[in-house]
Design a protein around this motif. Structure first.
Motif, PDB file in Angstrom:
ATOM      1  N   GLY A 145       0.805  -6.229   6.319  1.00  0.00           N
ATOM      2  CA  GLY A 145      -0.186  -5.170   6.280  1.00  0.00           C
ATOM      3  C   GLY A 145       0.115  -4.052   7.261  1.00  0.00           C
ATOM      4  O   GLY A 145       1.275  -3.718   7.517  1.00  0.00           O
ATOM      5  N   PHE A 146      -0.946  -3.449   7.820  1.00  0.00           N
ATOM      6  CA  PHE A 146      -0.779  -2.313   8.733  1.00  0.00           C
ATOM      7  C   PHE A 146       0.076  -2.680   9.943  1.00  0.00           C
ATOM      8  O   PHE A 146       0.888  -1.869  10.406  1.00  0.00           O
ATOM      9  CB  PHE A 146      -2.153  -1.822   9.215  1.00  0.00           C
ATOM     10  CG  PHE A 146      -2.943  -1.059   8.193  1.00  0.00           C
ATOM     11  CD1 PHE A 146      -2.625   0.253   7.883  1.00  0.00           C
ATOM     12  CD2 PHE A 146      -4.004  -1.666   7.531  1.00  0.00           C
ATOM     13  CE1 PHE A 146      -3.353   0.963   6.939  1.00  0.00           C
ATOM     14  CE2 PHE A 146      -4.749  -0.965   6.589  1.00  0.00           C
ATOM     15  CZ  PHE A 146      -4.424   0.348   6.293  1.00  0.00           C
TER      16      PHE A 146
ATOM     17  N   PHE B 188       7.475  -1.391  -1.485  1.00  0.00           N
ATOM     18  CA  PHE B 188       6.770  -1.072  -0.239  1.00  0.00           C
ATOM     19  C   PHE B 188       7.736  -1.063   0.937  1.00  0.00           C
ATOM     20  O   PHE B 188       7.737  -0.152   1.766  1.00  0.00           O
ATOM     21  CB  PHE B 188       5.652  -2.097   0.002  1.00  0.00           C
ATOM     22  CG  PHE B 188       5.181  -2.149   1.427  1.00  0.00           C
ATOM     23  CD1 PHE B 188       4.377  -1.150   1.955  1.00  0.00           C
ATOM     24  CD2 PHE B 188       5.560  -3.214   2.256  1.00  0.00           C
ATOM     25  CE1 PHE B 188       3.955  -1.193   3.271  1.00  0.00           C
ATOM     26  CE2 PHE B 188       5.134  -3.272   3.572  1.00  0.00           C
ATOM     27  CZ  PHE B 188       4.337  -2.261   4.083  1.00  0.00           C
ATOM     28  N   GLU B 189       8.584  -2.079   1.022  1.00  0.00           N
ATOM     29  CA  GLU B 189       9.530  -2.163   2.142  1.00  0.00           C
ATOM     30  C   GLU B 189      10.485  -0.980   2.158  1.00  0.00           C
ATOM     31  O   GLU B 189      10.752  -0.389   3.214  1.00  0.00           O
ATOM     32  CB  GLU B 189      10.335  -3.464   2.066  1.00  0.00           C
ATOM     33  CG  GLU B 189       9.551  -4.703   2.463  1.00  0.00           C
ATOM     34  CD  GLU B 189      10.460  -5.876   2.779  1.00  0.00           C
ATOM     35  OE1 GLU B 189       9.955  -6.862   3.330  1.00  0.00           O
ATOM     36  OE2 GLU B 189      11.674  -5.811   2.478  1.00  0.00           O
TER      37      GLU B 189
ATOM     38  N   THR C 274       8.818   2.096   3.294  1.00  0.00           N
ATOM     39  CA  THR C 274       8.566   2.002   4.734  1.00  0.00           C
ATOM     40  C   THR C 274       9.821   2.363   5.525  1.00  0.00           C
ATOM     41  O   THR C 274       9.765   3.101   6.512  1.00  0.00           O
ATOM     42  CB  THR C 274       8.090   0.590   5.121  1.00  0.00           C
ATOM     43  OG1 THR C 274       6.901   0.288   4.387  1.00  0.00           O
ATOM     44  CG2 THR C 274       7.802   0.496   6.605  1.00  0.00           C
ATOM     45  N   ILE C 275      10.963   1.850   5.097  1.00  0.00           N
ATOM     46  CA  ILE C 275      12.229   2.182   5.755  1.00  0.00           C
ATOM     47  C   ILE C 275      12.485   3.684   5.677  1.00  0.00           C
ATOM     48  O   ILE C 275      12.865   4.324   6.668  1.00  0.00           O
ATOM     49  CB  ILE C 275      13.394   1.403   5.110  1.00  0.00           C
ATOM     50  CG1 ILE C 275      13.233  -0.097   5.358  1.00  0.00           C
ATOM     51  CG2 ILE C 275      14.740   1.904   5.622  1.00  0.00           C
ATOM     52  CD1 ILE C 275      14.139  -0.969   4.513  1.00  0.00           C
ATOM     53  N   GLU C 276      12.256   4.258   4.504  1.00  0.00           N
ATOM     54  CA  GLU C 276      12.464   5.693   4.330  1.00  0.00           C
ATOM     55  C   GLU C 276      11.544   6.494   5.246  1.00  0.00           C
ATOM     56  O   GLU C 276      11.956   7.478   5.878  1.00  0.00           O
ATOM     57  CB  GLU C 276      12.234   6.087   2.866  1.00  0.00           C
ATOM     58  CG  GLU C 276      12.591   7.531   2.551  1.00  0.00           C
ATOM     59  CD  GLU C 276      12.391   7.889   1.088  1.00  0.00           C
ATOM     60  OE1 GLU C 276      12.611   9.072   0.739  1.00  0.00           O
ATOM     61  OE2 GLU C 276      12.004   7.006   0.295  1.00  0.00           O
ATOM     62  N   ALA C 277      10.283   6.061   5.336  1.00  0.00           N
ATOM     63  CA  ALA C 277       9.338   6.747   6.217  1.00  0.00           C
ATOM     64  C   ALA C 277       9.768   6.638   7.669  1.00  0.00           C
ATOM     65  O   ALA C 277       9.671   7.600   8.440  1.00  0.00           O
ATOM     66  CB  ALA C 277       7.935   6.159   6.035  1.00  0.00           C
ATOM     67  N   ALA C 278      10.255   5.466   8.081  1.00  0.00           N
ATOM     68  CA  ALA C 278      10.682   5.255   9.464  1.00  0.00           C
ATOM     69  C   ALA C 278      11.884   6.119   9.815  1.00  0.00           C
ATOM     70  O   ALA C 278      11.967   6.672  10.920  1.00  0.00           O
ATOM     71  CB  ALA C 278      11.012   3.776   9.696  1.00  0.00           C
TER      72      ALA C 278
ATOM     73  N   ALA D 269       3.741   4.386   0.824  1.00  0.00           N
ATOM     74  CA  ALA D 269       4.028   2.968   1.043  1.00  0.00           C
ATOM     75  C   ALA D 269       2.737   2.182   1.238  1.00  0.00           C
ATOM     76  O   ALA D 269       2.523   1.133   0.622  1.00  0.00           O
ATOM     77  CB  ALA D 269       4.939   2.802   2.266  1.00  0.00           C
ATOM     78  N   LEU D 270       1.859   2.676   2.102  1.00  0.00           N
ATOM     79  CA  LEU D 270       0.609   1.973   2.396  1.00  0.00           C
ATOM     80  C   LEU D 270      -0.296   1.860   1.180  1.00  0.00           C
ATOM     81  O   LEU D 270      -1.062   0.902   1.044  1.00  0.00           O
ATOM     82  CB  LEU D 270      -0.130   2.695   3.530  1.00  0.00           C
ATOM     83  CG  LEU D 270       0.516   2.605   4.914  1.00  0.00           C
ATOM     84  CD1 LEU D 270      -0.164   3.575   5.878  1.00  0.00           C
ATOM     85  CD2 LEU D 270       0.440   1.184   5.459  1.00  0.00           C
ATOM     86  N   THR D 271      -0.201   2.819   0.288  1.00  0.00           N
ATOM     87  CA  THR D 271      -1.095   2.848  -0.873  1.00  0.00           C
ATOM     88  C   THR D 271      -0.712   1.827  -1.936  1.00  0.00           C
ATOM     89  O   THR D 271      -1.527   1.495  -2.799  1.00  0.00           O
ATOM     90  CB  THR D 271      -1.131   4.270  -1.471  1.00  0.00           C
ATOM     91  OG1 THR D 271      -1.559   5.185  -0.456  1.00  0.00           O
ATOM     92  CG2 THR D 271      -2.097   4.378  -2.624  1.00  0.00           C
ATOM     93  N   ILE D 272       0.515   1.305  -1.881  1.00  0.00           N
ATOM     94  CA  ILE D 272       0.883   0.309  -2.896  1.00  0.00           C
ATOM     95  C   ILE D 272       0.833  -1.117  -2.359  1.00  0.00           C
ATOM     96  O   ILE D 272       0.896  -2.068  -3.137  1.00  0.00           O
ATOM     97  CB  ILE D 272       2.284   0.583  -3.494  1.00  0.00           C
ATOM     98  CG1 ILE D 272       3.386   0.395  -2.449  1.00  0.00           C
ATOM     99  CG2 ILE D 272       2.350   1.955  -4.121  1.00  0.00           C
ATOM    100  CD1 ILE D 272       4.773   0.421  -3.061  1.00  0.00           C
TER     101      ILE D 272
END
Length: 436
Positions: free
Chosen positions: A115-116, A384-385, A388-392, A403-406
Motif C-alpha cells: 500500500g502507501f 503498479f510496480e 512506481t519505479i517510473e515515478a521514483a 500507480a496509486l489509483t490502480i
C-alpha cells in the motif's frame, strides 16, 4: 583455489548485521571472505560502531581470518568488491512510522511494504540504490548486488532496468512459508515451487515423497497458520478454507492484505487507536537489541534477533552468495527477471520464484500457468510496480497518482491524493527532486 572475497554491506549498522556475520562465519570454508566492509551514513554511526564491535568479537571467537571494516565512505567499501548487499532504510524507522501513521489516520492501511507505505519506501529507496549501482559500475562492475532492501521486487527491477549491474533480490517470506509447511508435514522431504511476485507469491506446487500434495495439505496448513504467524508483523488472521482450496495454491501471508483487506485494516486501526503502529513496536525491539549488542561479553548472534521481523533475510543472502560463488546449482527462491516464466508478464519484469542458482545467476524452473484470477492480479500488481519505479526515477507526481489509483490498497478516490500529499510533505528531506 578462488581468490578471497571482498564484500560490502550497505546499511551495515542494521540490527540484522549479526545474522549476516554469523552466516558468513558458518560458510567460511566455502566462501573465504577476506574483507567485510560495513557501510552506513553519519546518522547511523553509533549503531554501526556497536554492531561492528560485535561483528569483530564474533569473528575473533570463530577464529576465521575475516577483517571487519567500518566506514562512512561508500566508495572505499565498493572498490573491487566481489559482492554487495543492501539492507538500507532511507529515513530510518522514523520514516516507516510516518508511512504507517499517516494512512491509518485517514482510515487506510498503513504498512511497511504494502500500500502507501511500500509505495513511499520505493520512492525513497530506488534513487539511493540506483546511485549505489552507478558507483558499482565504476568501482566493481563485475560484482553481484544482492538486494534485500524493501520493497525488494521494485528495487531489484529498478536496478535491472536502469543499470548494467548484476542484481538478485531476496525476501524471507518464502523461508517462513517453507518452515510452516515443514512443521505441518513433519519432515524435510518436501519441495515448494514458488511463483509470483515479492509479497505476492504463491506456493504453486507442494511435493512430498514423490507426490504433489498441494490440495490435500492446504487445509492442514491453514489450520496451522491460524495459531502461528508466518511473519512477525502480521497477526494469524484465519484464512477462509473454501477460498484457499478453490485457489489451489498456498497464498503468502501478505496476500491477506488483498484477500482479507477489511480484516487487516480493522486489526491495524485497533492497534492505531491504542497509540502504536508496527513501526513503533519495531523501534522498541531495535532499542532492546542494541542494548544487548553493547555487551562486551557477547560474541555470537543473540537469540533475541529472531524476534525481529525480517529474520533470516541476511542468512539467505549468505546462502545465495555461497551458491553463486561455488556454482552449487541449488534451488533457492529469488527475485529475478521473468524471462517467460509467467507468460502474462514481460520478460524483463522481476518475479519471485524458485530458481537454480549458478555462477552466472539464477535459472528459473518451468512453471505451469497461474490460474486466471491470479494472472489478473499479478498483471495489475506488476503494472503498479512498474509505474512506481517510473515515478521514483522521473520524480513525477502524475505517474505516482496513476500507480496509486490502480493498487487495491491505495485506490481511495480523492483521499488518495490527500494521503499522498501528506506523505510527500512528511518525507520531503528524503525526496530530493520532487516538486513538493
Amino acid at each position: 583455489m578462488k581468490k578471497p572475497l571482498k564484500i560490502a554491506t550497505i546499511g551495515g549498522g542494521s540490527s540484522y548485521t549479526p545474522e549476516i556475520v554469523a552466516g558468513f562465519i558458518s560458510r567460511y570454508q566455502d566462501v573465504p571472505i577476506k574483507e567485510l566492509w560495513l557501510v552506513d551514513i553519519e546518522a547511523g554511526r553509533e549503531k554501526l560502531e556497536i554492531v561492528g564491535a560485535l561483528a569483530r568479537r564474533m569473528v575473533e571467537k570463530a577464529g576465521v581470518p575475516m577483517q571487519i571494516h567500518l566506514t562512512m565512505d561508500r566508495e572505499e567499501a565498493l572498490k573491487d568488491a566481489d559482492f554487495v548487499t543492501t539492507q538500507l532504510r532511507v529515513g530510518l524507522l522514523d520514516a516507516r512510522i510516518q508511512d504507517e501513521r499517516i494512512p491509518l489516520s485517514h482510515g487506510a492501511i498503513g504498512q511497511e511494504t504494502n500500500g502507501f507505505g511500500g509505495f513511499m519506501k520505493a520512492l525513497r529507496t530506488i534513487p539511493v540504490v540506483l546511485e549505489i549501482a552507478k558507483e558499482m559500475e565504476r568501482l566493481c562492475p563485475n560484482a553481484w548486488l544482492i538486494n534485500f532492501s524493501n520493497p525488494s521486487s521494485m528495487v531489484t527491477e529498478a536496478v535491472h532496468r536502469h543499470s548494467s549491474i548484476k542484481c538478485i533480490g531476496l525476501c524471507n517470506v518464502p523461508i517462513g512459508m517453507q518452515r510452516s509447511v515443514g512443521e505441518v508435514i513433519g519432515d524435510e522431504d518436501f519441495f515448494i515451487h514458488f511463483l509470483g511476485m515479492n509479497h505476492y507469491v504463491w506456493g504453486k506446487h507442494i511435493y512430498h515423497q514423490g507426490r504433489e500434495i498441494t490440495q490435500e495439505i492446504l487445509p492442514k496448513i491453514i489450520e496451522h497458520e491460524s495459531t502461528k504467524s508466518v511473519v512477525k508483523n502480521l497477526k494469524p488472521i484465519v484464512w477462509n478454507k473454501e477460498f484457499v482450496q478453490q485457489l489451489g495454491m498456498l497464498p503468502c501471508p501478505y496476500h491477506r492484505y488483498y484477500y482479507m483487506q477489511d480484516d487487516i485494516l480493522h486489526e491495524e486501526l485497533e492497534s492505531f487507536k491504542d497509540g502504536k503502529t508496527r513501526a513503533e513496536v519495531v523501534r522498541g525491539v531495535e532499542e532492546a537489541l542494541f542494548e544487548i549488542y553493547k555487551n562486551p561479553e557477547l560474541n555470537e548472534k543473540p537469540a533475541e534477533l529472531e524476534q525481529r521481523g525480517g529474520a533470516h533475510y541476511s542468512d539467505a543472502a549468505c546462502g545465495l552468495i555461497r551458491a553463486i560463488y561455488t556454482n552449487s546449482q541449488e534451488i533457492m527462491v529469488v527475485n529475478m527477471p521473468n524471462n517467460g516464466t509467467i507468460g502474462i508478464l514481460p520478460d524483463d519484469a522481476i518475479i519471485e520464484t524458485s530458481a537454480m542458482i549458478t555462477s552466472f545467476g539464477p535459472v528459473s524452473l518451468k512453471a505451469s500457468p497461474l490460474p486466471a484470477p491470479a494472472q489478473a492480479e499479478i498483471l495489475l500488481m506488476k503494472t503498479f510496480e512498474r509505474l512506481t519505479i517510473e515515478a521514483a526515477v522521473k520524480k513525477d507526481y502524475n505517474i505516482a497518482i496513476q500507480a496509486l489509483t490502480i493498487n487495491p490498497l491505495t485506490k481511495h478516490g480523492a483521499m488518495t491524493r490527500v494521503i499522498f500529499n501528506e506523505l510527500l510533505q512528511a518525507h520531503k528531506p528524503h525526496l530530493s527532486g520532487w516538486q513538493i
